[in-house]
Write a protein that holds these residues in place. Structure first.
Motif, PDB file in Angstrom:
ATOM      1  N   ALA A 102     -17.021 -74.667  50.164  1.00 18.12           N
ATOM      2  CA  ALA A 102     -17.443 -73.206  50.726  1.00 18.12           C
ATOM      3  C   ALA A 102     -16.365 -72.217  50.365  1.00 18.12           C
ATOM      4  O   ALA A 102     -16.735 -70.992  49.922  1.00 18.12           O
ATOM      5  CB  ALA A 102     -17.538 -73.644  52.152  1.00 18.12           C
ATOM      6  N   ILE A 103     -15.105 -72.752  50.401  1.00 17.27           N
ATOM      7  CA  ILE A 103     -13.869 -71.919  49.636  1.00 17.27           C
ATOM      8  C   ILE A 103     -14.017 -71.490  48.483  1.00 17.27           C
ATOM      9  O   ILE A 103     -14.046 -70.320  48.187  1.00 17.27           O
ATOM     10  CB  ILE A 103     -12.524 -72.370  50.064  1.00 17.27           C
ATOM     11  N   ALA A 104     -14.585 -72.244  47.439  1.00 20.29           N
ATOM     12  CA  ALA A 104     -14.934 -71.953  46.100  1.00 20.29           C
ATOM     13  C   ALA A 104     -15.813 -71.060  46.018  1.00 20.29           C
ATOM     14  O   ALA A 104     -15.905 -70.151  44.990  1.00 20.29           O
ATOM     15  CB  ALA A 104     -15.215 -73.259  45.500  1.00 20.29           C
ATOM     16  N   PHE A 105     -17.019 -71.177  46.707  1.00 19.82           N
ATOM     17  CA  PHE A 105     -18.061 -70.237  46.472  1.00 19.82           C
ATOM     18  C   PHE A 105     -17.765 -68.763  47.349  1.00 19.82           C
ATOM     19  O   PHE A 105     -18.093 -67.754  46.617  1.00 19.82           O
ATOM     20  CB  PHE A 105     -19.185 -70.776  47.418  1.00 19.82           C
ATOM     21  N   MET A 106     -17.090 -68.973  48.391  1.00 20.64           N
ATOM     22  CA  MET A 106     -16.409 -67.605  48.980  1.00 20.64           C
ATOM     23  C   MET A 106     -15.660 -66.842  48.101  1.00 20.64           C
ATOM     24  O   MET A 106     -15.549 -65.638  47.852  1.00 20.64           O
ATOM     25  CB  MET A 106     -16.001 -67.602  50.205  1.00 20.64           C
ATOM     26  N   THR A 107     -14.894 -67.781  47.324  1.00 22.72           N
ATOM     27  CA  THR A 107     -14.115 -67.134  46.302  1.00 22.72           C
ATOM     28  C   THR A 107     -14.620 -66.125  45.163  1.00 22.72           C
ATOM     29  O   THR A 107     -14.293 -65.106  44.867  1.00 22.72           O
ATOM     30  CB  THR A 107     -13.144 -67.988  45.812  1.00 22.72           C
ATOM     31  N   VAL A 108     -15.797 -66.765  44.693  1.00 20.26           N
ATOM     32  CA  VAL A 108     -16.691 -66.351  43.793  1.00 20.26           C
ATOM     33  C   VAL A 108     -17.565 -65.185  44.268  1.00 20.26           C
ATOM     34  O   VAL A 108     -17.713 -64.089  43.630  1.00 20.26           O
ATOM     35  CB  VAL A 108     -17.481 -67.268  43.008  1.00 20.26           C
ATOM     36  N   LEU A 109     -18.135 -65.583  45.448  1.00 22.44           N
ATOM     37  CA  LEU A 109     -19.131 -64.447  45.959  1.00 22.44           C
ATOM     38  C   LEU A 109     -18.358 -63.253  46.657  1.00 22.44           C
ATOM     39  O   LEU A 109     -18.956 -62.283  46.657  1.00 22.44           O
ATOM     40  CB  LEU A 109     -20.071 -65.131  46.873  1.00 22.44           C
ATOM     41  N   GLY A 110     -17.144 -63.459  47.152  1.00 23.62           N
ATOM     42  CA  GLY A 110     -16.743 -62.328  47.963  1.00 23.62           C
ATOM     43  C   GLY A 110     -16.744 -62.771  49.532  1.00 23.62           C
ATOM     44  O   GLY A 110     -17.459 -63.558  50.049  1.00 23.62           O
ATOM     45  N   ARG A 111     -16.240 -61.762  50.487  1.00 24.31           N
ATOM     46  CA  ARG A 111     -16.469 -61.767  51.801  1.00 24.31           C
ATOM     47  C   ARG A 111     -17.649 -61.014  52.313  1.00 24.31           C
ATOM     48  O   ARG A 111     -18.202 -60.325  51.724  1.00 24.31           O
ATOM     49  CB  ARG A 111     -15.280 -61.195  52.389  1.00 24.31           C
ATOM     50  N   GLY A 112     -18.143 -61.548  53.281  1.00 17.26           N
ATOM     51  CA  GLY A 112     -19.421 -60.850  54.063  1.00 17.26           C
ATOM     52  C   GLY A 112     -19.995 -61.983  54.690  1.00 17.26           C
ATOM     53  O   GLY A 112     -20.128 -63.362  54.529  1.00 17.26           O
ATOM     54  N   ILE A 113     -20.973 -61.448  55.784  1.00 18.26           N
ATOM     55  CA  ILE A 113     -21.635 -62.293  56.512  1.00 18.26           C
ATOM     56  C   ILE A 113     -22.834 -63.174  55.486  1.00 18.26           C
ATOM     57  O   ILE A 113     -22.934 -64.234  55.659  1.00 18.26           O
ATOM     58  CB  ILE A 113     -22.359 -61.743  57.600  1.00 18.26           C
ATOM     59  N   ASP A 114     -23.397 -62.139  54.803  1.00 14.32           N
ATOM     60  CA  ASP A 114     -24.324 -62.893  53.717  1.00 14.32           C
ATOM     61  C   ASP A 114     -23.782 -63.831  52.851  1.00 14.32           C
ATOM     62  O   ASP A 114     -24.403 -64.726  52.494  1.00 14.32           O
ATOM     63  CB  ASP A 114     -25.311 -61.694  52.866  1.00 14.32           C
ATOM     64  N   LYS A 115     -22.609 -63.467  52.352  1.00  8.75           N
ATOM     65  CA  LYS A 115     -21.928 -64.506  51.357  1.00  8.75           C
ATOM     66  C   LYS A 115     -21.604 -65.942  51.995  1.00  8.75           C
ATOM     67  O   LYS A 115     -21.757 -67.050  51.518  1.00  8.75           O
ATOM     68  CB  LYS A 115     -20.823 -63.754  50.805  1.00  8.75           C
TER      69      LYS A 115
END
Length: 297
Positions: free
Chosen positions: A148-161
């Protein structure tokens, strides 16, 4: 003649008592389960708090009041204020919306993808099963929070992310459950009969097989919401979740850790909110598991 009528009426009443509708039987078993009822009550309280947050919240959750920063719980502020003087009780009420939305949407995403992949793998078997479940096993070899941390690093912050990241890392859990359930029922007589009268693979999977394996999926999805809420809180605590100043429980924990010793209420109440929510879904899931288990009927 009267005796025969009485016997007939008695047998009819006994027959009605025995042949209850599945819904009535489910409700009776559900409300006999203490854990299911307690979990449902707690969940209803949380949903009410989230839906009516503007009514229950005494203050604007985003309004700063620096002279009142780090105020301990009192009659004016039931849970005190944070480092910016914002009312913690109001922020927790609004934070319930974020946590419940992230949990439900992430599980919905994981459920849809996991059910489809697991059903296809279990029904077709062979190379299809090997490829799909091999990929699921690779994902399961990593801790979900790290993915999840890896995906958030790529996608960025936000509820949808956060929904996308948590949903993706949860897919293998549902895929494995559905695959094993499909393998156990796909050779049953009613599936063979449906295939014999000309039903296609899609209809066999989604009409004749999946409706008969819903019980473990429902239980896992209920408990999975609590897992998603915990992961969302962990991402917020690490600064990778919802961006401030959005009221989110994990973000509140993260921002309050610097003042934990001189103002412990800042992290105590968001932590209790997370605990109560996770406990509600876990109790409900445990209760549903007992209610839906045919061996306990």
């Amino acid at each position: 003649m009267e005796i025969q009528l009485k016997d007939s009426n008695t047998s009819d009443a006994a027959s009605l008592a025995v042949h209850k509708s599945p819904v009535v039987e489910f409700l009776e078993r559900f409300f006999r389960s203490n854990s299911a009822v307690i979990g449902l009550v707690l969940l209803l309280i949380l949903v009410a708090a989230a839906l009516f947050a503007p009514v229950f919240a005494p203050y604007d959750p985003y309004e700063s009041n620096m002279p009142n920063a780090l105020t301990a719980p009192n009659s004016a502020h039931l849970m005190g204020t944070d480092e910016l003087g914002r009312d913690i009780f109001s922020r927790i009420l609004y934070g319930a919306r974020i946590s419940l939305v992230v949990g439900v949407q992430a599980v919905s995403l994981a459920l849809i993808c996991g059910v489809v992949l697991g059903a296809v793998a279990g029904y077709y078997g062979g190379k299809v099963d090997t490829v799909i479940m091999g990929f699921m096993d690779v994902m399961l070899s990593f801790p979900s929070i790290l993915l999840a941390i890896a995906f958030m690093t790529v996608l960025g912050r936000g509820i949808d992310k956060a929904v996308i990241a948590i949903g993706i890392v949860s897919i293998p859990q549902y895929a494995r459950i559905v695959r094993s359930s499909v393998l156990s029922v796909k050779e049953n007589v009613y599936v063979t009969a449906a295939r014999a009268i000309g039903n296609g693979d899609g209809r066999l999977i989604f009409v004749h097989i999946l409706p008969n394996v819903l019980a473990p999926i429902i239980v896992r999805a209920t408990i999975g919401i609590s897992d998603a809420i915990l992961e969302a809180a962990a991402l917020g605590f690490l600064g990778l979740g919802v961006a401030p100043p959005t009221a989110e429980w994990g973000t509140m924990l993260g921002s309050g850790r610097q003042t934990i010793f001189n103002a412990p209420h800042i992290v105590t109440f968001p932590g209790l909110a997370i605990t109560m929510t996770v406990m509600a879904f876990n109790l409900l899931g445990d209760g549903l598991r007992d209610v839906l288990d045919p061996r306990l009927k």
